[in-house]
Design a protein around this motif. Structure first.
Motif, PDB file in Angstrom:
ATOM      1  N   THR A 290       0.872  -1.173   0.000  1.00 35.80           N
ATOM      2  CA  THR A 290       0.000   0.000   0.000  1.00 35.80           C
ATOM      3  C   THR A 290       0.912   1.227   0.000  1.00 35.80           C
ATOM      4  OG1 THR A 290      -0.099   0.188   2.407  1.00 35.80           O
ATOM      5  CG2 THR A 290      -1.763  -1.216   1.343  1.00 35.80           C
ATOM      6  N   LYS A 291       0.366   2.358  -0.400  1.00 34.51           N
ATOM      7  CA  LYS A 291       1.160   3.597  -0.402  1.00 34.51           C
ATOM      8  C   LYS A 291       1.613   3.923   1.015  1.00 34.51           C
ATOM      9  CE  LYS A 291      -1.109   5.750  -4.339  1.00 34.51           C
ATOM     10  NZ  LYS A 291      -1.926   6.884  -4.771  1.00 34.51           N
ATOM     11  N   LYS A 292       0.736   3.685   1.977  1.00 32.88           N
ATOM     12  CA  LYS A 292       1.048   3.982   3.372  1.00 32.88           C
ATOM     13  C   LYS A 292       2.207   3.110   3.868  1.00 32.88           C
ATOM     14  CE  LYS A 292      -1.245   4.925   7.705  1.00 32.88           C
ATOM     15  NZ  LYS A 292      -2.518   5.015   8.410  1.00 32.88           N
ATOM     16  N   GLN A 293       2.216   1.831   3.508  1.00 32.36           N
ATOM     17  CA  GLN A 293       3.298   0.924   3.912  1.00 32.36           C
ATOM     18  C   GLN A 293       4.627   1.372   3.311  1.00 32.36           C
ATOM     19  OE1 GLN A 293       1.586  -2.721   2.422  1.00 32.36           O
ATOM     20  NE2 GLN A 293       1.272  -3.519   4.507  1.00 32.36           N
ATOM     21  N   SER A 294       4.626   1.714   2.037  1.00 32.00           N
ATOM     22  CA  SER A 294       5.880   2.115   1.398  1.00 32.00           C
ATOM     23  C   SER A 294       6.371   3.451   1.941  1.00 32.00           C
ATOM     24  CB  SER A 294       5.730   2.149  -0.123  1.00 32.00           C
ATOM     25  OG  SER A 294       4.716   3.028  -0.508  1.00 32.00           O
ATOM     26  N   GLN A 295       5.473   4.366   2.307  1.00 33.20           N
ATOM     27  CA  GLN A 295       5.889   5.628   2.924  1.00 33.20           C
ATOM     28  C   GLN A 295       6.517   5.366   4.290  1.00 33.20           C
ATOM     29  OE1 GLN A 295       2.271   7.957   2.805  1.00 33.20           O
ATOM     30  NE2 GLN A 295       2.931   9.049   0.974  1.00 33.20           N
ATOM     31  N   GLU A 296       5.958   4.422   5.042  1.00 30.95           N
ATOM     32  CA  GLU A 296       6.514   4.062   6.345  1.00 30.95           C
ATOM     33  C   GLU A 296       7.913   3.455   6.195  1.00 30.95           C
ATOM     34  OE1 GLU A 296       5.713   4.266   9.719  1.00 30.95           O
ATOM     35  OE2 GLU A 296       4.325   5.771   8.948  1.00 30.95           O
ATOM     36  N   ILE A 297       8.102   2.631   5.180  1.00 36.20           N
ATOM     37  CA  ILE A 297       9.410   2.011   4.938  1.00 36.20           C
ATOM     38  C   ILE A 297      10.453   3.092   4.659  1.00 36.20           C
ATOM     39  CG2 ILE A 297      10.733   0.587   3.300  1.00 36.20           C
ATOM     40  CD1 ILE A 297       8.192  -1.193   3.088  1.00 36.20           C
ATOM     41  N   LEU A 298      10.124   4.036   3.797  1.00 36.77           N
ATOM     42  CA  LEU A 298      11.064   5.117   3.483  1.00 36.77           C
ATOM     43  C   LEU A 298      11.328   6.004   4.698  1.00 36.77           C
ATOM     44  CD1 LEU A 298      10.015   6.202  -0.110  1.00 36.77           C
ATOM     45  CD2 LEU A 298      12.067   4.988   0.577  1.00 36.77           C
ATOM     46  N   LYS A 299      10.291   6.262   5.474  1.00 32.67           N
ATOM     47  CA  LYS A 299      10.451   7.059   6.688  1.00 32.67           C
ATOM     48  C   LYS A 299      11.364   6.344   7.682  1.00 32.67           C
ATOM     49  CE  LYS A 299       7.659   9.229  10.291  1.00 32.67           C
ATOM     50  NZ  LYS A 299       6.300   9.366  10.842  1.00 32.67           N
ATOM     51  N   ASP A 300      11.157   5.040   7.845  1.00 37.49           N
ATOM     52  CA  ASP A 300      12.003   4.255   8.750  1.00 37.49           C
ATOM     53  C   ASP A 300      13.450   4.195   8.251  1.00 37.49           C
ATOM     54  OD1 ASP A 300       9.828   3.797  10.380  1.00 37.49           O
ATOM     55  OD2 ASP A 300       9.480   1.750   9.677  1.00 37.49           O
TER      56      ASP A 300
ATOM     57  N   ILE B 206      19.111   5.690   8.984  1.00 35.78           N
ATOM     58  CA  ILE B 206      20.326   6.331   8.470  1.00 35.78           C
ATOM     59  C   ILE B 206      20.741   7.465   9.402  1.00 35.78           C
ATOM     60  CG2 ILE B 206      21.238   7.759   6.584  1.00 35.78           C
ATOM     61  CD1 ILE B 206      19.559   5.988   4.668  1.00 35.78           C
ATOM     62  N   THR B 207      19.782   8.285   9.812  1.00 35.26           N
ATOM     63  CA  THR B 207      20.059   9.398  10.727  1.00 35.26           C
ATOM     64  C   THR B 207      20.617   8.885  12.046  1.00 35.26           C
ATOM     65  OG1 THR B 207      18.284  10.678   9.719  1.00 35.26           O
ATOM     66  CG2 THR B 207      19.034  11.395  11.889  1.00 35.26           C
ATOM     67  N   LYS B 208      20.016   7.829  12.585  1.00 30.35           N
ATOM     68  CA  LYS B 208      20.450   7.252  13.866  1.00 30.35           C
ATOM     69  C   LYS B 208      21.912   6.807  13.801  1.00 30.35           C
ATOM     70  CE  LYS B 208      19.643   3.016  16.353  1.00 30.35           C
ATOM     71  NZ  LYS B 208      18.830   1.808  16.390  1.00 30.35           N
ATOM     72  N   HIS B 209      22.282   6.143  12.719  1.00 27.63           N
ATOM     73  CA  HIS B 209      23.659   5.649  12.590  1.00 27.63           C
ATOM     74  C   HIS B 209      24.647   6.781  12.309  1.00 27.63           C
ATOM     75  CE1 HIS B 209      22.933   1.394  13.134  1.00 27.63           C
ATOM     76  NE2 HIS B 209      21.820   1.552  12.427  1.00 27.63           N
ATOM     77  N   LEU B 210      24.221   7.781  11.564  1.00 28.70           N
ATOM     78  CA  LEU B 210      25.102   8.927  11.322  1.00 28.70           C
ATOM     79  C   LEU B 210      25.346   9.705  12.607  1.00 28.70           C
ATOM     80  CD1 LEU B 210      23.853  10.218   7.855  1.00 28.70           C
ATOM     81  CD2 LEU B 210      26.025   9.081   8.356  1.00 28.70           C
ATOM     82  N   LYS B 211      24.334   9.797  13.466  1.00 25.12           N
ATOM     83  CA  LYS B 211      24.520  10.470  14.765  1.00 25.12           C
ATOM     84  C   LYS B 211      25.556   9.748  15.612  1.00 25.12           C
ATOM     85  CE  LYS B 211      20.128  12.778  15.571  1.00 25.12           C
ATOM     86  NZ  LYS B 211      18.901  12.816  16.394  1.00 25.12           N
TER      87      LYS B 211
ATOM     88  N   GLY C 250      25.077  -0.205  -4.405  1.00 22.76           N
ATOM     89  CA  GLY C 250      24.574   0.310  -5.665  1.00 22.76           C
ATOM     90  C   GLY C 250      24.287   1.801  -5.655  1.00 22.76           C
ATOM     91  N   LEU C 251      24.401   2.439  -4.497  1.00 22.79           N
ATOM     92  CA  LEU C 251      24.099   3.861  -4.394  1.00 22.79           C
ATOM     93  C   LEU C 251      25.308   4.658  -3.916  1.00 22.79           C
ATOM     94  CD1 LEU C 251      21.689   5.802  -4.784  1.00 22.79           C
ATOM     95  CD2 LEU C 251      21.233   5.534  -2.359  1.00 22.79           C
ATOM     96  N   GLY C 252      25.796   4.347  -2.708  1.00 23.41           N
ATOM     97  CA  GLY C 252      26.945   5.068  -2.185  1.00 23.41           C
ATOM     98  C   GLY C 252      27.054   4.926  -0.687  1.00 23.41           C
ATOM     99  N   SER C 253      27.912   5.736  -0.096  1.00 25.34           N
ATOM    100  CA  SER C 253      28.076   5.703   1.351  1.00 25.34           C
ATOM    101  C   SER C 253      27.966   7.113   1.918  1.00 25.34           C
ATOM    102  CB  SER C 253      29.414   5.075   1.728  1.00 25.34           C
ATOM    103  OG  SER C 253      30.476   5.850   1.248  1.00 25.34           O
ATOM    104  N   LEU C 254      27.412   7.175   3.120  1.00 28.10           N
ATOM    105  CA  LEU C 254      27.230   8.425   3.841  1.00 28.10           C
ATOM    106  C   LEU C 254      28.072   8.388   5.093  1.00 28.10           C
ATOM    107  CD1 LEU C 254      23.434   8.165   3.510  1.00 28.10           C
ATOM    108  CD2 LEU C 254      24.610  10.210   2.784  1.00 28.10           C
ATOM    109  N   GLN C 255      28.693   9.500   5.432  1.00 33.96           N
ATOM    110  CA  GLN C 255      29.432   9.579   6.677  1.00 33.96           C
ATOM    111  C   GLN C 255      29.501  11.027   7.134  1.00 33.96           C
ATOM    112  OE1 GLN C 255      33.397   8.363   4.934  1.00 33.96           O
ATOM    113  NE2 GLN C 255      34.080   9.555   6.676  1.00 33.96           N
ATOM    114  N   VAL C 256      29.684  11.208   8.435  1.00 34.80           N
ATOM    115  CA  VAL C 256      29.792  12.542   9.004  1.00 34.80           C
ATOM    116  C   VAL C 256      31.256  12.952   8.976  1.00 34.80           C
ATOM    117  CG1 VAL C 256      29.443  13.944  11.073  1.00 34.80           C
ATOM    118  CG2 VAL C 256      27.775  12.189  10.461  1.00 34.80           C
TER     119      VAL C 256
END
Length: 114
Positions: free
Chosen positions: A42-52, A57-62, A71-77
């Motif tokens: 459902t649209k709601k389920q997929s929005q929740e997945i992206l939000k999570d 990502i934010t939690k680990h970067l903190k 396939g995309l890249g890496s993020l780091q502070v």
């Protein structure tokens, strides 16, 4: 009198091909809709997945951990050192304090795909 329709363009006018094109940005809502369609969520389920995903990502970067997405890249502070800058309005030098920034490094696969 000169007719406006027949007037020649001024030297400062750019030809249509030289004008920058506006780039369309895709929103998380649009990404969620595409995911929902492809994977029969459902649209709601997929929005929740992206939000999570964004929350994880934010939690680990903190925690100052590097986040690698295959396939995309890496993020780091990364730390930005304090430096001298200049006030553009007055031209006077100002001290810019140290800060942190999120750096993104693209994978080779994505770089080659673009």
């Amino acid at each position: 009198m000169t007719d406006i329709a027949t007037a020649t363009p001024t030297a400062t006018a750019k030809p249509a091909a030289a004008r920058p094109t506006t780039r369309k940005a895709i929103s998380t809502k649009q990404l969620a809709h595409a995911l929902a369609k492809k994977h029969k969520f459902t649209k709601k389920q997929s929005q929740e997945i992206l939000k999570d995903l964004a929350g994880l990502i934010t939690k680990h970067l903190k925690k100052r951990e590097r986040v690698k997405i295959a396939g995309l890249g890496s993020l780091q502070v990364r730390n930005r050192a304090a430096r001298m800058g200049r006030n553009p309005a007055t031209g006077e030098p100002i001290q810019i304090k140290a800060s942190k920034k999120v750096a993104f490094r693209v994978t080779k696969e994505l770089k080659m795909a673009i």
